[in-house]
Scaffold this motif. Structure first.
Motif, PDB file in Angstrom:
ATOM      1  N   GLY B 161       0.980  -1.386   0.061  1.00 27.58           N
ATOM      2  CA  GLY B 161       0.182   0.019   0.043  1.00 27.58           C
ATOM      3  C   GLY B 161       0.859   1.349   0.403  1.00 27.58           C
ATOM      4  N   GLY B 162       1.965   1.185  -0.004  1.00 24.49           N
ATOM      5  CA  GLY B 162       2.858   2.347  -0.240  1.00 24.49           C
ATOM      6  C   GLY B 162       2.597   2.922  -1.751  1.00 24.49           C
ATOM      7  N   ALA B 163       3.498   3.755  -1.737  1.00 24.39           N
ATOM      8  CA  ALA B 163       3.523   4.715  -2.444  1.00 24.39           C
ATOM      9  C   ALA B 163       4.716   5.464  -3.425  1.00 24.39           C
ATOM     10  N   ILE B 164       5.616   5.384  -4.851  1.00 26.67           N
ATOM     11  CA  ILE B 164       6.931   5.705  -5.095  1.00 26.67           C
ATOM     12  C   ILE B 164       6.709   6.489  -5.700  1.00 26.67           C
ATOM     13  N   ILE B 165       7.687   7.723  -5.651  1.00 26.58           N
ATOM     14  CA  ILE B 165       7.846   8.585  -6.730  1.00 26.58           C
ATOM     15  C   ILE B 165       9.309   8.660  -7.121  1.00 26.58           C
ATOM     16  N   LEU B 166       9.889   8.666  -8.455  1.00 25.77           N
ATOM     17  CA  LEU B 166      11.192   8.527  -8.537  1.00 25.77           C
ATOM     18  C   LEU B 166      11.510   9.274  -9.889  1.00 25.77           C
ATOM     19  N   THR B 167      12.748   9.434 -10.107  1.00 27.07           N
ATOM     20  CA  THR B 167      13.324   9.808 -11.326  1.00 27.07           C
ATOM     21  C   THR B 167      14.474   9.251 -11.923  1.00 27.07           C
ATOM     22  N   THR B 168      14.674   8.621 -13.526  1.00 28.58           N
ATOM     23  CA  THR B 168      15.209   7.505 -13.865  1.00 28.58           C
ATOM     24  C   THR B 168      15.523   8.417 -15.203  1.00 28.58           C
TER      25      THR B 168
END
Lengths: 249, 188, 221
Positions: B161-168
């Motif tokens: 139930g987590g959320a992730i924002i990432l750049t790559t």
């Protein structure tokens, strides 16, 4: 709180207000400056003790008063900038600081020029002189800090914080310098109590003080306008402004 | 700097922000993490503006700076993070072993390779229970095995139930069912 | 409290591994003190007269010298940005930094103060005054230096700028601390100066950490 300030804090509105006020303030400043100095320098009687050299008072006292007035207004702007996160107030800090610094330099310089014939020396470690010198250092610190960052916004915020720190410290510094002064030297030279001034001398002095205040306000408006344009140069309203100015020109 | 950025992220979702160098990926991440203020517009966390809610307590932010102090050992870093970020007690040795750093716990980080330092920095993800992760270029300097390991960790986090924002820059090798992609482009 | 302890322990580990950070300011202090007699002349009367001033000027310069490193590494390596983003008890972190910087730069000065008294020919009463003023005044030095370090954190030429900003703010401290030592060497009562120093310290303790916090945040944001 300060909801009424909000619409004026918008850079665009503030720019318009400054533009509107500037010509009036400038005209009034030049007029009163001319009136005050010409009256003070040419038409008042000479002092019975100090002769003609006292006439520098018409420049010295207004600049000294407004060097402190400018610091207070800068600190108020800084406080607004920090507490309510008003960007225009940050820019106002940067706009006022150099003007205040120049006023301080004028006060110091005219003070020294006045001191030479009166006290026989350019500089004494008098409490007021020392405080004024330290005020100059504080101004220079604010100016140096605002220009020290690659990111202009950080510089504006940091110098606002420093201005507030400085205004908290000023009374402490002033008090301690005064205390130090009475400790180190007797009240020989510091006894520079103003003799009750004659009305014929007082009026031009008051006008000069008013003139320097107007001058400060006018310059602040001008510098604030420039700062707003610099910081908002990529905003649509500035682009529109420059486009229409280019068309007219 | 940005125009017309409008997006929404719900629990279990991953948002990948792409774009060329200088497109403003990191700046957008800093705004999303509450480190910088947008010129216009607002960021909401659970329907509250960032400044009002309990957003910071829900966030684990790892920027492109590693947060590694060269003179301290990996284990000392973990200790500090556990105390400073209120992470629940997890066995630091265990986490470091998972990350393939067994035996390197007591060596000052300046003696580790760039990839190993990155692993130490990412160890926070194994320590934290916070739901939102904002990661700036997490795969930099990592080798294939570490990238896989990290993506497994992502999956696990999203399933919880987590959320992730990432750049790559590089495409994710693993498939994430609920992934959004936001491509930024620089416009003059 | 957890945060304070963690940050404090971390700082001590760093100081233990980077000895130059606290040894260099101490050496600087001693060398500056040595320069004054060489420059002005080593007549005992003269030395005793100027001793309070030069001790305090050397102390505030050496504290400033050690101040720049305070937040620099944590800023460069991104530790600060993570702390700000997670809005952790930053005040505890700031206090831990200031306390450890006092322990590393000012405490050694207190410890070698008998040596300074010997070098400059101060008697026991004057040495006691030096010790007391250092005890009350150096925390103030560290607090203001931390503020300067935080303000100039992301500035291009932080070091010298830090000194320019903070030195004027040291003036009250310099005046009262050296006056106290002066009084003591004349055998006079100096409790008044100590009271003023304590008052300034209390005021600074209440306000400066908050200003440091604000300065850190605006440099990170």
């Amino acid at each position: 709180m300060f909801k009424w300030l909000d619409p004026y804090a918008k850079p665009e509105t503030l720019y318009r207000i400054c533009g509107l006020w500037f010509p009036w303030l400038m005209t009034a400043a030049v007029a009163t400056l001319l009136l005050g100095t010409v009256w003070g320098l040419a038409f008042t009687p000479a002092d019975y003790q100090q002769g003609d050299s006292y006439r520098i008072i018409h420049i010295h006292v207004p600049s000294a008063i407004w060097s402190m007035g400018a610091y207070s207004s800068m600190a108020i702007a800084a406080l607004i900038a920090l507490v309510w996160q008003v960007k225009a107030a940050q820019w106002a800090v940067g706009a006022i600081a150099p003007i205040g610094a120049v006023f301080t330099v004028i006060a110091l310089f005219t003070g020294a020029a006045w001191g030479k014939p009166m006290w026989g020396t350019w500089w004494v470690w008098d409490a007021r002189l020392t405080s004024e010198l330290i005020l100059l250092f504080l101004y220079l610190g604010v100016i140096a800090l605002s220009g020290a960052f690659a990111d202009r916004q950080t510089g504006a915020k940091a110098s606002a914080l420093l201005a507030v720190v400085g205004v908290v410290n000023l009374p402490i510094i002033h008090f301690s310098v005064e205390w130090w002064n009475t400790l180190h030297q007797g009240a020989t030279i510091t006894k520079f109590a103003k003799p009750s001034i004659d009305a014929s001398m007082l009026w031009p002095l008051l006008i000069s003080i008013l003139a320097f205040g107007l001058w400060l306000a006018a310059l602040t408006c001008l510098r604030l306008k420039t700062a707003i344009l610099q910081n908002e140069q990529h905003r649509p309203w500035v682009r529109q402004l420059t486009a229409s100015a280019a068309k007219e020109g | 700097m940005f125009e017309a950025v409008n997006l929404q992220l719900t629990a279990g979702q991953l948002l990948q922000i792409g774009g060329k160098n200088g497109a403003g990926k990191s700046s957008l991440l800093r705004i999303l993490a509450g480190l910088a203020q947008p010129d216009d517009g607002e960021v909401f966390w659970q329907n509250l503006p960032l400044a009002d809610g309990d957003f910071p307590q829900n966030l684990c932010f790892i920027g492109h700076l590693s947060g590694i102090q060269p003179q301290l050992t990996a284990l000392e870093h973990l200790e500090f993070w556990q105390a400073a970020f209120g992470f629940t007690a997890t066995d630091g040795f265990q986490v470091l072993a998972t990350l393939g750093l067994a035996g390197l716990e007591d060596i000052p980080c300046q003696l580790l390779s760039a990839g190993q330092q990155r692993r130490v920095s990412l160890a926070r993800l194994w320590l934290t229970t916070r739901p939102l992760w904002i990661l700036d270029e997490p795969f930099t300097a990592l080798d294939q095995s570490a990238i896989l390991l990290l993506q497994h960790k992502f999956t696990e986090h999203l399933e919880n139930g987590g959320a992730i924002i990432l750049t790559t820059h590089q495409p994710l090798t693993q498939h994430f069912p609920a992934a959004q992609l936001l491509e930024l482009a620089y416009r003059w | 409290m957890v945060m304070f302890k963690a940050a404090f322990v971390r700082e001590w580990r760093l100081l233990a591994r980077q000895k130059a950070d606290w040894l260099n300011p101490l050496m600087f202090f001693l060398i500056v003190l040595t320069l004054f007699p060489l420059g002005i002349g080593a007549k005992p009367n003269l030395l005793a007269e100027i001793a309070p001033g030069i001790i305090w000027i050397a102390a505030l310069l050496s504290v400033l010298l050690g101040a720049e490193r305070l937040f620099k590494d944590d800023f460069r390596q991104g530790v600060l940005e993570q702390l700000v983003a997670a809005e952790e008890p930053m005040l505890a972190y700031v206090l831990a930094k200031i306390v450890s910087s006092w322990c590393s730069t000012a405490l050694p000065l207190l410890l070698i103060s008998p040596l300074i008294a010997l070098l400059l020919g101060l008697d026991t009463a004057a040495w006691l005054a030096v010790l007391l003023t250092l005890l009350l005044g150096t925390p103030l030095l560290n607090l203001l230096a931390a503020l300067g370090a935080a303000l100039t954190l992301s500035a291009d030429k932080g070091g010298i700028l830090l000194a320019l900003l903070i030195l004027p703010l040291y003036i009250p401290l310099l005046i009262f601390a050296s006056a106290a030592v002066d009084q003591a060497s004349l055998g006079l009562d100096y409790s008044g100066q100590l009271a003023v120093l304590s008052a300034m310290l209390c005021l600074a303790l209440a306000l400066v950490p908050l200003a440091v916090l604000k300065a850190l945040k605006l440099n990170v944001g």
